[in-house]
Structure formats: structure tokens, C-alpha cells
Design an enzyme around this catalytic site. Sequence first.
Site, PDB file in Angstrom:
ATOM      1  N   VAL A  30       4.981  -1.680 -34.726  1.00  0.00           N
ATOM      2  CA  VAL A  30       6.118  -1.790 -35.641  1.00  0.00           C
ATOM      3  C   VAL A  30       5.682  -2.080 -37.067  1.00  0.00           C
ATOM      4  O   VAL A  30       6.513  -2.193 -37.960  1.00  0.00           O
ATOM      5  CB  VAL A  30       7.093  -2.890 -35.155  1.00  0.00           C
ATOM      6  CG1 VAL A  30       7.711  -2.515 -33.836  1.00  0.00           C
ATOM      7  CG2 VAL A  30       6.392  -4.239 -35.058  1.00  0.00           C
ATOM      8  N   GLY A  31       4.372  -2.219 -37.319  1.00  0.00           N
ATOM      9  CA  GLY A  31       3.878  -2.372 -38.688  1.00  0.00           C
ATOM     10  C   GLY A  31       3.607  -3.793 -39.114  1.00  0.00           C
ATOM     11  O   GLY A  31       3.646  -4.089 -40.312  1.00  0.00           O
ATOM     12  N   LYS A  32       3.293  -4.680 -38.174  1.00  0.00           N
ATOM     13  CA  LYS A  32       3.042  -6.085 -38.542  1.00  0.00           C
ATOM     14  C   LYS A  32       1.793  -6.211 -39.399  1.00  0.00           C
ATOM     15  O   LYS A  32       1.795  -6.886 -40.432  1.00  0.00           O
ATOM     16  CB  LYS A  32       2.896  -6.932 -37.267  1.00  0.00           C
ATOM     17  CG  LYS A  32       4.118  -6.939 -36.374  1.00  0.00           C
ATOM     18  CD  LYS A  32       3.973  -7.893 -35.228  1.00  0.00           C
ATOM     19  CE  LYS A  32       2.838  -7.511 -34.270  1.00  0.00           C
ATOM     20  NZ  LYS A  32       3.041  -6.202 -33.631  1.00  0.00           N
ATOM     21  N   THR A  33       0.711  -5.573 -38.992  1.00  0.00           N
ATOM     22  CA  THR A  33      -0.549  -5.700 -39.732  1.00  0.00           C
ATOM     23  C   THR A  33      -0.465  -5.035 -41.099  1.00  0.00           C
ATOM     24  O   THR A  33      -0.880  -5.607 -42.118  1.00  0.00           O
ATOM     25  CB  THR A  33      -1.697  -5.084 -38.923  1.00  0.00           C
ATOM     26  OG1 THR A  33      -1.778  -5.735 -37.650  1.00  0.00           O
ATOM     27  CG2 THR A  33      -3.017  -5.256 -39.652  1.00  0.00           C
ATOM     28  N   GLY A  38       6.674  -9.265 -32.794  1.00  0.00           N
ATOM     29  CA  GLY A  38       7.247  -7.978 -32.442  1.00  0.00           C
ATOM     30  C   GLY A  38       6.309  -7.147 -31.603  1.00  0.00           C
ATOM     31  O   GLY A  38       5.119  -7.466 -31.465  1.00  0.00           O
ATOM     32  N   LYS A  84      16.517  -5.454 -26.267  1.00  0.00           N
ATOM     33  CA  LYS A  84      17.024  -4.870 -25.016  1.00  0.00           C
ATOM     34  C   LYS A  84      17.997  -3.740 -25.297  1.00  0.00           C
ATOM     35  O   LYS A  84      17.971  -2.706 -24.614  1.00  0.00           O
ATOM     36  CB  LYS A  84      17.694  -5.964 -24.181  1.00  0.00           C
ATOM     37  CG  LYS A  84      16.710  -7.015 -23.666  1.00  0.00           C
ATOM     38  CD  LYS A  84      17.413  -8.128 -22.917  1.00  0.00           C
ATOM     39  CE  LYS A  84      16.416  -9.164 -22.400  1.00  0.00           C
ATOM     40  NZ  LYS A  84      17.068 -10.280 -21.680  1.00  0.00           N
ATOM     41  N   SER A 130      16.846 -13.494 -16.943  1.00  0.00           N
ATOM     42  CA  SER A 130      17.849 -12.548 -17.424  1.00  0.00           C
ATOM     43  C   SER A 130      18.144 -11.414 -16.454  1.00  0.00           C
ATOM     44  O   SER A 130      19.061 -10.620 -16.682  1.00  0.00           O
ATOM     45  CB  SER A 130      17.406 -11.958 -18.775  1.00  0.00           C
ATOM     46  OG  SER A 130      16.191 -11.249 -18.635  1.00  0.00           O
TER      47      SER A 130
END
Length: 803
Positions: A387-390, A383, A753, A710
Site C-alpha cells: 500500500v506504499g508505507k515505505t 497496513g 473487511k 469476529s
Amino acid sequence: MTDESGSTSTLDTSTLDTRLRLPLAHLPSTVLPGATITLTVLTDEIRGAIDAAIAGTRGRIALTGGAERELAVIARVPNVADLPGGEIAAIVQAERRARIVSDPESADGIGAPPRGEAADGSRPDDPAGVRFALVEPIVDPPVSPRVEAATRELRATLELIAPLRGSRRLPQLLRSVTAPGDLADAVALWAEFGDEDRLRVLQAVDVGDRVDALRSWARSHLNELQVAETIRNDVSEGMDRQQREFLLRQQLAAIRKELGEGDDDVTDDYRARLATLDAPAGVLASVAKEIDRFERMSAQSPEHSWVRTWLDRIFETPWGRRSDDTLDLAAAQGILDADHHGLDDVKDRIVEFLAARKLRHDRGLDVSDDARRGDGSVVTLIGPPGVGKTSLGESIARAMGREFVRVALGGVRDEAEIRGHRRTYVGSQPGRIVKAIQEAGTMNPVVLLDEIDKLTAGGWSGDPTAALLEVLDPAQNHTFRDHYLEVDLDLSDVVFIATANVADTIPGPLLDRMDLIRLDGYTEDEKVHIARTYLLPRQIERAGLTDGELVVGDDVIAAIVRGWTREAGVRSLERELARLVRKVTAEVATGTTTPVTIDRDELDDRLGRPKVDDEIPERTAAAGVATGLAVTGAGGDVLFVETTAFPTGPDAEPGLTLTGQLGDVMKESAQIALNYVRSHADALGLDESALRRRFHVHVPAGAVPKDGPSAGITMTTALVSLLTDRPVRSEVGMTGEITLQGQVLPIGGVKQKVLAAHRMGLTEVVLPKRNGPDLDDVPDDVRDAMTFHLAADYADVMAVAFA
């Protein structure tokens, strides 16, 4: 009575009658031929028999012993003497077996009295109180070949027994005694048989039986002596080795003390720690070997410090120490929900992991070994930043009740960073995986491999991504071997969680071992909730403010989200909130009355003018510009495709110019878009003469690399807009790959997107028809606020793009 094995004299029967009438005495124990005994005469019977033997039978006497009444031993009494205490002692030499023919006092009255004797066997001239018996000496027959063979085996066995017993008498006996029967008797006397064994030898009248009995005893006795000798040698050798090592260590300690190399305490400490080390057998053997090397090594040796450092590293590893998993699923879910808003996919994955362990535990199944290694792939959080992964990794560790360690992999390009350096290099040390285990203090921590997509693959220093293959493979990592430690390390119980911004840069073999979970970013409502619940209280606490001194409404937070941040995560939002809190803190510190309430109108003064604005209408007001949607390492984003055309001439021939740091795939998409427009000019209502110009396609933000198929329909729409002089609707964004026939093919990253389009204020999005099911991943509030058009071919795109 005493028994002495000394005499081997025999009775000469050639001068005597076949039967002998001798005084008879009964002794408490059995006497064998060849024995010389000393009798302390205490009873009248024995004294009378000895006196009668000396007086009338040339010193001959018949002796019985123990329970034997039918066999006697003919003995000679060479000497009788007075002891100092007044007692009388007689020397008696046993000579030969004899069979009692007549004993007047026996119960059955053996035999008949000879002529001239009374019915009771007595004679008129017999001494009073003395028993006489008629005995027949037993003469051994000639030796048979079988007896000779048995005797030879007996002698060979006895020759082996002699040195084991340390006997000097036995070799002399073997040299002096030749007759097999006499040898058997002499050995029985030498071996000091018990009374029962002596009785059995006495009763073995047949020479062969007597030799066989002694041969069986000799073999058994030899085995006992050999086993005892082996044990004695082993014990002696072990004691000698221990004593030798002790003395050498004492000498070594003294030498080192004189040289100032006092490592004795260190070595003893290592040995004591080794004794309590709960590690596999292979590790213990390696450590013991290194301790021995260290003890023998001089402090001046270069390897001295290397070995000592290696031992310290080994003992720092938490062998055998593990955290107990928290198997309360409700509590784990509560921790995850309290720490993070949303991210349901990730939370479900962790709860499923704990549920499997809880079920195995409740059913008494083995949580370790193969069951533990089969937990599956490594969870990888993909991500955009913020977004708060760690922080999610920390929450997972708390939910599981395990220690948490973060390993930053960004920019790592050396394989030794993962596997460690070999001890041959100066300054070598373990790899980051071992260091993480040591830092955690347990063998089953949660290890977060942060920014795994930013590893540098390949190069002269090795490939760290290849080194991670073993670490992250549940089927291999139970025998992970660090180059520095050089012992097997079991990583199968470690929970590895990897984070990455994009999956494109992760090598395929490594990606195959990962269970990808995507964190696509937050909606505006989610950001407001996160800011109110987590970010703002944290900043207020860090600033030293108390609850109630700063009041910020949700509308103000929403305004900050729209005007000052436009990102997938919340990192920039937290920075803006920190700026706001710091300004209020400065005001409170200078005496401003609390509470301080922030209004929307005050944001410009406190945070400066907004950093983002609604630029889409301005950018798309002119013909030849279309709004596309893309996914970058920072999450979903909006990009603009600008086109222009100019007549051909000497300096410009028909063709296509591309700018904006486009990748090969995106360049091909631009060429496909132009060729489609040219080949479908009539259907698009275009003037073919206008198509004979040179076209220039540019994607702004030229410093940012871009690639992917895309943007195909976006480029086509920009060219059509340019050629028809019709602006594209400013509220429409689009994404999709186009073919030469005009078909719109599906793409990836739909959720990211769409969230980016929503952040930028777009209200309509054109997507490939086959991406329709992906809209289920879009949050409901975003889906309700936007209109989606699913296009199967470019005609569907045109119907939406132009007013």
C-alpha cells in the site's frame, strides 16, 4: 647626583650644641638619613656650601630637597675629588633629620638671628655667597611597646619579601639595623622609593608613623610579589609541561619510526579533526582521552585497532550538522500528493507536524530542546503489503527537506542490533540507529523503521523491542547512548516513522509510544489511478520504452486488477504490469511496429489465464457453508466456514471437531456458536434430534493460522445452514462476534473487511450494529456499490443470510 644605599652612620650629638649652624644647600630631590650620595658639584651654591663645611664645620652640611624647606638632613662630606673631565665630585653621607630653626633667605625668616649675627644671620667671617642655617637635630624618643610590635611585623614581612626579590642586601640590613626609625629609613632607601614617597618618609618625624608607613608599603609589596610569583610559576609550569610533552612526543615519534609504527600522522589528523568537531563537551572530552590513549599505545596492542576504529566511527557521526526544514506547507502538500494517491490521513499528519514547526519558527520560539521533544509520538503506518508505507516515508523526507534512511527490522532478534555491541567484543560496531545517522550525514534525518512488527521479542541475546523504547520516546531519546560509542547521542530531532502489517505483534509498551495511522488498502478505482499515474510509467521507463510506444487503457488495467490480482495493495498489480511491459518490449525489440495497443482480449495471451475467479457462488452453493470476512497481515480477506455432521456411534461421540489452524479465541467462538444453536433450537426451527450428532467445523486454507472472535456469526450461520439444509446467499459476507444469548458484538477492521468483500464481488455485508459509524471510513464508491445490514442479534443475521 647618584643615590647609594650603603651608609648607616649617625651624628654624635653629645659633642655638639643642641643647635648647629651649618652651611645650607638645596638639592633637586629628597635625601633620607642613612643615604650615601655622590654630588657632582655643578653650581656655586653647592660648591660653596661644601667648601664651607670642610673648612669650618668639620665637614657637616645641611641639605634640603624637593619641595621641603622646613626639614633638613644633616650630612657629612668625607671626601672631595677632581674628576677626569675637570669637574669636582663630593661624597655626602646623610646622617639625621634636623629642623631648620633659622634660614635668612627663607620667605618667612624662620626664627631670630642668634647673638653676634647680623639681621640676615650672617657673620663677618662667613665665606662669600654661602648660606648658613641654624638647625636643630631631631632625636628619636625611646621605643614604645606599640612601635616595637609594629617593627616586629615589619621585619617579618621584610623577611618574606627578601627571597621573593632575590635580595642579599635586605637580610644584611635587617641584621645590622636595630633602631625602628633607622630601619624604616634604610628600607625606604633599599626599596628605592620615588621622590614623593621619600618626602613622606622624611616628613614622618614620629617613629611610629614612619614604621607604620613602611609596614603598609611592605604588606602591599608582599602581595604584589606573591601574585607575580604565582603567575610566574603557573606560566613556567605550563611552559615546562608543554616543552616536556613536546620532547616526549618527539622521542616517541623517533622510537615509533625505528619500530615501523608510524601513527604520528594519524594522531595529528585526529587532533586536527577534534579541533573542528562541533560536538557536545562530553563527547569532545571522551574523544580527546581516546586520542591520548591511542598515541601512547603500541601498534602491536590488540586495543590499537579497536581505539582507531572507535575514533573513525566517532568522526563519521555528523555532529552539529542538520538539514533545514522545509516550512512551505503548500510545497510539502504538493510533494505528498504527487508521490501518493489518497492516504489523506497520513498526509494530514505530516502537514500538521510541519505546521507546528513553522508556527514556532515564525513566532521566534525555540524549535529545539523541550519544544522539539514535545512533537509527540512516533508515526506508525499500519497496513497490508503493497500500500506504499515505505515509499511514503521517502515522500515525507522530501516534503520536510530532510535526508531519508531506511532501517529494516524484520527478523532482528538481538538487542545489540539497536544499541550496538560493547567494544570488549571482537568485531563490535555501533547499532543500526547510529549507522542510520551516519549514513544520513545529518543529526535530524527521517528514519524509517521498516517492519517493526516482525522484531523477535526476548531471547538470550536481549529484547530489541525493549531497546527501541528509549529510541522512540521523545522524553528520553535526547540522551540515547549506544553501547559502542558510549557517549550521549541526541535523537530528539530525528523523525522516526515505523511501518508494520499488523499491530497485534507489537509489544504494548512500544505500541504506547506510537501514533497509529492505518492504511487499509485501495479500491479498484484507486488501483487503476495508481497504475496509470505511477506504476505503468515507471515500468515503461525501466524497460527502455518511450512515451507513446505502449498504450494501455483503464479498462485493461481494471481487468488485470479483477482477474490477475486480488490484494489490498498494488504490489502484485505492478508485477503483472511489469510482465506485460516486458512482453511488449520484446516485441518492439524484434521489429514490431509501435505504438502497441493492448486490448482486453489480448490479456490471456500475454499474461496467461486469470489467477483469480469468482469462486464464492460455487463454494456457498451447498448448505453448511458461509462466507465470512477477516483481517490478516496481507489486509482484508474472505474466508469460508464449512460445517458437516455425522451420527454418533462407537467411533464418534457427540461433540465438536475443529480444523484449519484455529487459534484459541476462534475455537471458543465455534463452541459458543454450537451452544447457541443448541440452546435456541426451537426459535431457529431445528430438530433437536439433529443436534445430537457430532459436528465438524473447518476453515479452509489450513496452512494459514487464524484467530479472533469476529467469525462467530459466520460459524453460527454455517451450522444453521447445515441443520436446515438451506444454502447461504452467495452475495452475502458477514463478520461479528456472537454471545451465548445471540447478541452480535462489534469487531475491528471494518474498512479492510469491506474492501475485501468488494474485491471478491460480494454485494451485501452483515456488520454488528455498533460498527455502523465505522462505515464512514469506507470510500464513497465502495459504500455506494454495496448494501450493509447492521445486526443487533442473530435474528437480524438470519433475515439477511437466507433467501
